[in-house]
Scaffold this motif. Structure first.
Motif, PDB file in Angstrom:
ATOM      1  N   GLU A  84      36.308  24.354  45.702  1.00 32.87           N
ATOM      2  CA  GLU A  84      35.517  25.758  46.076  1.00 32.87           C
ATOM      3  C   GLU A  84      35.246  26.347  44.957  1.00 32.87           C
ATOM      4  OE1 GLU A  84      38.278  28.002  48.660  1.00 32.87           O
ATOM      5  OE2 GLU A  84      38.915  26.547  49.765  1.00 32.87           O
ATOM      6  N   ARG A  85      35.816  26.443  43.760  1.00 35.20           N
ATOM      7  CA  ARG A  85      35.622  27.053  42.512  1.00 35.20           C
ATOM      8  C   ARG A  85      35.057  28.491  42.787  1.00 35.20           C
ATOM      9  NH1 ARG A  85      38.101  25.485  38.475  1.00 35.20           N
ATOM     10  NH2 ARG A  85      37.021  24.716  36.945  1.00 35.20           N
ATOM     11  N   ALA A  86      35.819  29.313  43.051  1.00 35.17           N
ATOM     12  CA  ALA A  86      35.980  30.633  43.576  1.00 35.17           C
ATOM     13  C   ALA A  86      35.805  31.652  42.066  1.00 35.17           C
ATOM     14  CB  ALA A  86      37.293  31.170  44.204  1.00 35.17           C
ATOM     15  N   SER A  87      35.462  32.757  42.534  1.00 38.57           N
ATOM     16  CA  SER A  87      35.112  33.388  41.315  1.00 38.57           C
ATOM     17  C   SER A  87      36.433  33.836  40.785  1.00 38.57           C
ATOM     18  CB  SER A  87      34.322  34.817  41.818  1.00 38.57           C
ATOM     19  OG  SER A  87      35.230  35.658  42.689  1.00 38.57           O
ATOM     20  N   CYS A  88      36.554  34.577  39.628  1.00 36.06           N
ATOM     21  CA  CYS A  88      37.498  35.074  39.074  1.00 36.06           C
ATOM     22  C   CYS A  88      38.355  36.169  39.800  1.00 36.06           C
ATOM     23  CB  CYS A  88      37.401  35.589  37.522  1.00 36.06           C
ATOM     24  SG  CYS A  88      38.901  35.860  36.640  1.00 36.06           S
ATOM     25  N   ALA A  89      37.277  36.942  40.550  1.00 34.37           N
ATOM     26  CA  ALA A  89      37.989  38.099  41.486  1.00 34.37           C
ATOM     27  C   ALA A  89      38.662  37.571  42.556  1.00 34.37           C
ATOM     28  CB  ALA A  89      36.577  38.546  42.072  1.00 34.37           C
ATOM     29  N   ASP A  90      38.466  36.242  43.065  1.00 39.42           N
ATOM     30  CA  ASP A  90      39.569  35.752  43.941  1.00 39.42           C
ATOM     31  C   ASP A  90      40.773  35.446  43.491  1.00 39.42           C
ATOM     32  OD1 ASP A  90      37.406  35.750  46.073  1.00 39.42           O
ATOM     33  OD2 ASP A  90      36.843  34.005  45.453  1.00 39.42           O
ATOM     34  N   VAL A  91      40.956  34.930  42.264  1.00 38.91           N
ATOM     35  CA  VAL A  91      42.074  34.536  41.641  1.00 38.91           C
ATOM     36  C   VAL A  91      42.720  35.884  41.180  1.00 38.91           C
ATOM     37  CG1 VAL A  91      42.921  33.475  39.562  1.00 38.91           C
ATOM     38  CG2 VAL A  91      41.209  32.355  40.919  1.00 38.91           C
ATOM     39  N   HIS A  92      41.998  36.917  40.630  1.00 36.69           N
ATOM     40  CA  HIS A  92      42.612  38.211  40.148  1.00 36.69           C
ATOM     41  C   HIS A  92      43.307  38.981  41.380  1.00 36.69           C
ATOM     42  CE1 HIS A  92      42.228  42.644  39.500  1.00 36.69           C
ATOM     43  NE2 HIS A  92      42.594  42.142  38.235  1.00 36.69           N
ATOM     44  N   SER A  96      47.136  39.695  41.020  1.00 35.06           N
ATOM     45  CA  SER A  96      47.553  41.053  41.100  1.00 35.06           C
ATOM     46  C   SER A  96      48.322  41.425  41.957  1.00 35.06           C
ATOM     47  CB  SER A  96      46.193  42.075  41.307  1.00 35.06           C
ATOM     48  OG  SER A  96      45.321  41.936  40.373  1.00 35.06           O
ATOM     49  N   ALA A  97      48.582  40.836  43.227  1.00 35.62           N
ATOM     50  CA  ALA A  97      49.348  41.069  44.213  1.00 35.62           C
ATOM     51  C   ALA A  97      50.731  40.536  43.714  1.00 35.62           C
ATOM     52  CB  ALA A  97      49.013  40.297  45.547  1.00 35.62           C
ATOM     53  N   HIS A  98      50.670  39.310  42.863  1.00 37.69           N
ATOM     54  CA  HIS A  98      51.948  38.677  42.228  1.00 37.69           C
ATOM     55  C   HIS A  98      52.540  39.774  41.390  1.00 37.69           C
ATOM     56  CE1 HIS A  98      54.991  35.791  41.665  1.00 37.69           C
ATOM     57  NE2 HIS A  98      54.703  35.706  40.735  1.00 37.69           N
ATOM     58  N   LEU A  99      51.644  40.138  40.630  1.00 38.62           N
ATOM     59  CA  LEU A  99      51.976  41.231  39.512  1.00 38.62           C
ATOM     60  C   LEU A  99      52.757  42.391  39.905  1.00 38.62           C
ATOM     61  CD1 LEU A  99      52.441  42.106  36.460  1.00 38.62           C
ATOM     62  CD2 LEU A  99      50.015  43.059  36.808  1.00 38.62           C
ATOM     63  N   ALA A 100      52.381  42.901  41.247  1.00 36.62           N
ATOM     64  CA  ALA A 100      52.857  44.154  41.834  1.00 36.62           C
ATOM     65  C   ALA A 100      54.445  43.762  42.207  1.00 36.62           C
ATOM     66  CB  ALA A 100      52.044  44.475  42.994  1.00 36.62           C
ATOM     67  N   SER A 101      54.634  42.517  42.893  1.00 34.74           N
ATOM     68  CA  SER A 101      55.613  41.813  43.383  1.00 34.74           C
ATOM     69  C   SER A 101      56.658  41.839  42.161  1.00 34.74           C
ATOM     70  CB  SER A 101      55.582  40.449  43.962  1.00 34.74           C
ATOM     71  OG  SER A 101      56.883  40.122  44.380  1.00 34.74           O
ATOM     72  N   VAL A 102      56.231  41.185  41.051  1.00 40.55           N
ATOM     73  CA  VAL A 102      57.263  41.079  39.759  1.00 40.55           C
ATOM     74  C   VAL A 102      57.625  42.357  39.261  1.00 40.55           C
ATOM     75  CG1 VAL A 102      56.994  40.434  37.427  1.00 40.55           C
ATOM     76  CG2 VAL A 102      56.161  38.794  39.195  1.00 40.55           C
ATOM     77  N   ARG A 103      56.758  43.373  39.205  1.00 39.82           N
ATOM     78  CA  ARG A 103      56.939  44.787  38.628  1.00 39.82           C
ATOM     79  C   ARG A 103      58.075  45.377  39.764  1.00 39.82           C
ATOM     80  NH1 ARG A 103      51.049  46.560  36.727  1.00 39.82           N
ATOM     81  NH2 ARG A 103      51.306  45.804  34.531  1.00 39.82           N
ATOM     82  N   SER A 104      57.928  45.071  40.991  1.00 44.63           N
ATOM     83  CA  SER A 104      58.899  45.775  41.915  1.00 44.63           C
ATOM     84  C   SER A 104      60.294  44.982  41.656  1.00 44.63           C
ATOM     85  CB  SER A 104      58.310  45.511  43.333  1.00 44.63           C
ATOM     86  OG  SER A 104      59.468  45.999  44.436  1.00 44.63           O
TER      87      SER A 104
END
Length: 143
Positions: A84-92, A96-104
């Motif tokens: 699929e080779r998505a854009s960096c925005a999709d990976v971001h 980002s959602a995982h980062l929020a979970s880690v911070r919580s």
């Protein structure tokens, strides 16, 4: 056992793949069952044969798991990095959602550390039958 295919590409048995990737054999089979890894080709005797792509995919999954990504997010990241080779925005978005979970979780762990440190500091050398650590773990405990 390392195998060289007729095309000259290096291939691995499941045991070799396990050693190279650091992923348990049963876990490799599990990833195949849940379609995180494509079904491997098999030899005439039915043995699975893996190549560098599977080794790389397993390393990606293992590292992602070490960083706390759940399997569904890893599946999405694999798809985004694949054909699929998505854009960096999709990976971001996923990262980002995982980062929020880690911070919580980190915030919760900091609170837990303070509570445990305070409770452990209240512990005596065993001279009394009361135990603050057990009390905090079992709110219904009668001291």
């Amino acid at each position: 056992m390392r195998i060289i295919t007729p095309s000259g590409a290096e291939s691995f048995s499941i045991g070799e793949l396990s050693k190279h990737s650091g992923v348990n054999i049963e876990t490799i089979r599990y990833y195949e069952r849940i379609k995180m890894l494509p079904p491997p080709p098999r030899t005439a005797s039915g043995r699975r044969v893996y190549g560098p792509a599977e080794k790389r995919t397993l390393a990606f999954i293992r590292r992602s798991r070490e960083l706390g990504f759940p399997l569904e997010e890893i599946r999405a990241l694999l798809a985004l990095g694949g054909s699929e080779r998505a854009s960096c925005a999709d990976v971001h978005k996923i990262a980002s959602a995982h980062l929020a979970s880690v911070r919580s979780k980190l915030s919760d762990l900091i609170k837990l550390e303070a509570i445990l440190a305070e409770t452990v500091a209240q512990c005596t050398d065993g001279a009394t039958p009361d135990c603050p650590v057990l009390d905090i773990l079992d709110a219904g405990r009668q001291g």
